[in-house]
Motif scaffolding. Structure first.
Motif, short mmCIF file in Angstrom:
data_model
loop_
_atom_site.label_atom_id
_atom_site.label_comp_id
_atom_site.label_asym_id
_atom_site.label_seq_id
_atom_site.Cartn_x
_atom_site.Cartn_y
_atom_site.Cartn_z
N ALA A 70 -1.38 3.59 4.19
CA ALA A 70 -0.84 3.53 5.55
C ALA A 70 -1.93 3.06 6.51
O ALA A 70 -1.68 2.24 7.40
CB ALA A 70 -0.30 4.89 5.96
N THR A 76 1.46 4.99 10.29
CA THR A 76 1.34 6.37 9.86
C THR A 76 1.89 6.51 8.43
O THR A 76 2.75 5.72 8.02
CB THR A 76 2.14 7.32 10.78
OG1 THR A 76 3.53 7.04 10.66
CG2 THR A 76 1.68 7.20 12.23
N PRO A 77 1.40 7.50 7.70
CA PRO A 77 1.93 7.73 6.36
C PRO A 77 3.45 8.00 6.37
O PRO A 77 4.16 7.53 5.48
CB PRO A 77 1.16 8.97 5.87
CG PRO A 77 -0.11 8.95 6.65
CD PRO A 77 0.25 8.38 7.99
N LYS A 78 3.91 8.70 7.37
CA LYS A 78 5.35 9.01 7.46
C LYS A 78 6.17 7.73 7.63
O LYS A 78 7.20 7.56 6.98
CB LYS A 78 5.59 9.97 8.63
CG LYS A 78 7.01 10.45 8.73
CD LYS A 78 7.15 11.47 9.84
CE LYS A 78 8.58 11.97 9.93
NZ LYS A 78 8.74 12.97 10.98
N TYR A 79 5.70 6.82 8.47
CA TYR A 79 6.41 5.56 8.70
C TYR A 79 6.40 4.70 7.44
O TYR A 79 7.42 4.12 7.05
CB TYR A 79 5.81 4.81 9.89
CG TYR A 79 6.55 3.55 10.25
CD1 TYR A 79 7.87 3.60 10.69
CD2 TYR A 79 5.95 2.31 10.12
CE1 TYR A 79 8.57 2.45 11.02
CE2 TYR A 79 6.63 1.15 10.45
CZ TYR A 79 7.94 1.22 10.90
OH TYR A 79 8.62 0.07 11.21
N SER A 81 6.12 5.72 4.36
CA SER A 81 7.01 6.36 3.38
C SER A 81 8.47 6.06 3.68
O SER A 81 9.25 5.80 2.77
CB SER A 81 6.78 7.88 3.38
OG SER A 81 5.51 8.17 2.87
N ARG A 82 8.83 6.08 4.96
CA ARG A 82 10.22 5.81 5.33
C ARG A 82 10.59 4.36 5.01
O ARG A 82 11.68 4.09 4.50
CB ARG A 82 10.43 6.11 6.81
CG ARG A 82 11.90 5.99 7.20
CD ARG A 82 12.18 6.44 8.60
NE ARG A 82 11.30 5.72 9.52
CZ ARG A 82 10.88 6.21 10.68
NH1 ARG A 82 11.26 7.39 11.08
NH2 ARG A 82 10.09 5.50 11.45
N LYS A 85 10.98 3.96 1.24
CA LYS A 85 12.23 4.62 0.83
C LYS A 85 13.44 3.77 1.23
O LYS A 85 14.38 3.63 0.45
CB LYS A 85 12.30 6.01 1.47
CG LYS A 85 13.45 6.84 1.01
CD LYS A 85 13.13 7.50 -0.29
CE LYS A 85 14.12 8.60 -0.59
NZ LYS A 85 13.86 9.23 -1.85
N SER A 91 10.09 6.88 -3.07
CA SER A 91 9.03 7.18 -2.11
C SER A 91 7.77 6.39 -2.43
O SER A 91 7.57 5.92 -3.55
CB SER A 91 8.72 8.68 -2.12
OG SER A 91 8.02 9.03 -3.29
#
Length: 154
Positions: A70, A76-79, A81-82, A85, A91
């Motif tokens: 990321a 960000t790691p969350k973005y 990952s999304r 996915k 993931s």
């Protein structure tokens, strides 16, 4: 092909030939998995996914954290990952683990390297950490995998 290479006495470098044949099988398999998940048209998300795969190919031996990839992609790691996915249904962590495990399986199946050497090759801090990682993902130890692979050769 693998069987004929391993049984051939005429090949001077049969170990290397078997190793590279097995590596090409695993890489081809991994590539096919990604091609099945490829959207029909290239979107911004697909471009990010494609760049993620390029980074994964370059750094999978050293980095297994989503945060690293990321950061390289400036998100960000969350973005990340999304996006992964959304594009693939899997993931980012699954892709990282699959890539590392594919490499490990290839080395276990096609080389005479010890498990210790393979763990070092893949930049694990110890053979124990590698064994736990491999078992968590595959549900078998590296030694069990190598033995099952060798037992299934014709």
């Amino acid at each position: 092909m693998l069987l004929s290479i391993t049984k051939s006495r005429a090949l001077k470098y049969q170990d290397k030939a078997a190793r590279y044949l097995t590596l090409s099988f695993f890489y081809g398999y991994f590539c096919n998995i990604h091609m099945e998940n490829e959207p029909s048209r290239r979107s911004g998300k697909y471009e990010i996914f494609s760049r993620f795969l390029e980074l994964l190919q370059m750094y999978h031996k050293q980095e297994r954290q989503i945060m690293f990839y990321a950061g390289k992609l400036c998100m960000t790691p969350k973005y990340l990952s999304r996006i992964i996915k959304d594009v693939t249904g899997h993931s980012a962590l699954e892709y990282i683990e699959d890539y590392v495990i594919t490499e490990a399986k290839s080395l276990l199946a096609s080389t005479n390297m010890s498990i210790q050497e393979i763990s070092y090759e893949l930049s694990f801090p110890s053979q124990s950490v590698f064994g736990k990682y491999f078992k968590r993902v595959t549900r078998m130890s590296p030694k069990e995998y190598r033995n099952s692979f060798m037992n299934n050769l014709p």
